[in-house]
Structures are given as structure tokens and as C-alpha cells.
Design a protein around this motif. Structure first.
Motif: not given
Length: 304
Positions: A116-122, A184-185, A233-235
Motif C-alpha cells: 500500500a505504501l509503494w502504490i499509494g506513495g508513488v 518497484v513495479w 493518498p490518491l484521493a
């Protein structure tokens, strides 16, 4: 359930509802209750928005989406909100859906925090770029509608084939709590989802859930919570930008938010007791109808 257990599970929901009420009062007193370009909210509209929010939150809690796919077309087609305003208002409401739903899954351990941190952060970088592209497309509403229609095709296809039993998510062991694959992906994946979020105002669950399951082999139950947590984070960033740009009808957004907060908790609580195939099929058919309505409208063909 003990008092401590109840508070652990539902205190954040109560706090969110209290915050929404305060926000409603502040919005009304500041004179921003009626957004320019938005229709007046009648008593019937208000009740409808609450139930739409409940349905969107329930769906989000069950299948890991923010409920945008339910709220946006109803705001645009049935309540008469212009597409740019419907997009911004929906994304704003999803802030509360994701906060409530993600916490509900967190306390039930249906969440991979690292993913969740990787997807939301980037993904936040993608939201910023997508929000900039939105300002260009907002002057081309017909193109924006076409993009929305194309985007809606994916969740409709996914829900129909899974709901009808034509395709099923990859089988995984129920006890698995982590999502395999390169972080990373996952970040690259989050960036793409973030861009779409900024452009079309959908929280990203329509793509996050199938992407995590089919691309990364994620356990189904963990996917739902991780998807919602990634969307926070996206929202927040996307919805905040839409507020600043003036594309959020706060009254409608807050009423929707109140419903989604409750619905998301219900969905998170019953996900392991409920087989959502029929629900997926019903909503998949509905999303296909919405997609066709957006796409045909671009070509000047209006369907009811």
C-alpha cells in the motif's frame, strides 16, 4: 463484543462522521453549500445521496474500490451535475470511503502495508500529473466523457466475467497476508493509477483490484484492504486539488461521504461471510451501461 473491541473497530468511523458533520456546518455557514453550476439539493436528493453513498461504501468494502463507479454516474446522469463537477465531487467523497474502509480492513488484518505504501506513495506523483491534465481536458467535456466511458469498460468487464463465473481470481491460500512481487513495479503500477485518478476522478480501485490479483498474484481478501489503503493518498491529494480548483460540490460530497463511511465498514465486516459474485455481476452490468452511455454520448447518440 467488548467495549474496547467496539471502540477499536468503530471509533475512527465515529470520528469521521463527526468530522463530516462539522464540515457540513462550516460549509453551510460560510455560504459554500451551493456550488456554482451544481443543482439545488432537495430533500429527495439528499436522501438519495445518502443511500448512494451507503451502496458505494458497501461495494468498496466488499470488493476493494472507493465506490466512485457508483457515485459518479448518478451525480452526472441522474442528478444533473456537469461532468467536471461530478468527477471532483466523487473524488472528494472517496477520501472518506478509503479512510473508513482501509481502517476496517486493517483491524481485520486484510492489508499489506508495504504494498500500500509503494502504490499509494508513488501514485501521488501520478495524481499531480493527472490533475494537471484534467485542467486541459475540462474545457473539452465531450473528450472527458469519452475517457470516462472507456475507463468504465474495464471494471464492467472484470465484474461481469467474475460474477458470471467465466473467470475467477487466482486461487491463493487464505492465510497469506503479503502480496508477492517487485515493490518497484508496484510503484510504477501506482503511478499509472494515480494519473487516471487525477484525470477521471475515480479512486483507482477498478484497476487496483484486478491488477494486484492478476499481475502480482495477491491474495483476494488482502487485495481489498490494500487497494483501499493505497487509494488514501490518491484521493486526499486528488480530492484536495479538485476542491482548490473549484470542481467539488461540497454539499453533495459531504452527504455522499457520510453514507460511504458507514457502508465501507459494513462491507469490510462481512467480506469473509459474503460471496460477492452476484453483486459483482449486477454492478458489472450497470457499469457496462454507464460506459456505453458515456461513449455513445460522445458520438451524439443518447441512450436513456
Amino acid at each position: 463484543m467488548s467495549a474496547d473491541g467496539f471502540l477499536k473497530k468503530y471509533l475512527p468511523t465515529i470520528v469521521l462522521l463527526f468530522a463530516i458533520i462539522i464540515f457540513m456546518v462550516a460549509t453551510f455557514l460560510s455560504g459554500n453549500w451551493v456550488q456554482k453550476g451544481a443543482p439545488q439539493i432537495t430533500l429527495f436528493d439528499g436522501i438519495l445521496l445518502i443511500f448512494v453513498g451507503l451502496a458505494a461504501g458497501l461495494l468498496g468494502g466488499l470488493i476493494g474500490t472507493g465506490g466512485c463507479s457508483v457515485m459518479l454516474p448518478i451525480l452526472h446522469f441522474w442528478l444533473g451535475y456537469p461532468a467536471p463537477l461530478a468527477i471532483g465531487t466523487t473524488l472528494f467523497a472517496v477520501i472518506f470511503t478509503t479512510l473508513s474502509g482501509a481502517y476496517g480492513h486493517l483491524v481485520r488484518k486484510n492489508l499489506d502495508r508495504s504494498a500500500a505504501l509503494w502504490i499509494g506513495g508513488v501514485g501521488t506523483l501520478g495524481v499531480l500529473i493527472g490533475s494537471w491534465l484534467f485542467t486541459i481536458l475540462v474545457e473539452r467535456v465531450s473528450v472527458l466523457n469519452l475517457i470516462l466511458g472507456v475507463v468504465f469498460l474495464w471494471p464492467s468487464y472484470r465484474m461481469i466475467v467474475e460474477g458470471a463465473g467465466i473467470a475467477k481470481p487466482k486461487a491463493v491460500k487464505q492465510e497469506e497476508k503479503n502480496i508477492p512481487g517487485s515493490r518497484v513495479w508496484m510503484g510504477v503500477f501506482g503511478f499509472i493509477i494515480g494519473m487516471l485518478t487525477g484525470i477521471v476522478g475515480l479512486g483507482g480501485g477498478y484497476a487496483l483490484v484486478p491488477g494486484l490479483i492478476y499481475l502480482f498474484g495477491a491474495p483476494v481478501y488482502v487485495t481489498m484492504g490494500t487497494s483501499l489503503a493505497s487509494m488514501i493518498p490518491l484521493a486526499v491529494i486528488g480530492g484536495g486539488i479538485k476542491v482548490a480548483q473549484g470542481y467539488v460540490a461540497l454539499a453533495a460530497g459531504l452527504i455522499l461521504a457520510a453514507g460511504t463511511v458507514v457502508g465501507a465498514q459494513v462491507g469490510a465486516a462481512i467480506i469473509k461471510k459474503f460471496k460477492p459474485n452476484i453483486l459483482k455481476l449486477i454492478f458489472g452490468i450497470y457499469f457496462l451501461y454507464v460506459a456505453l452511455k458515456f461513449i455513445t454520448g460522445y458520438f451524439g447518440i443518447l441512450i436513456w
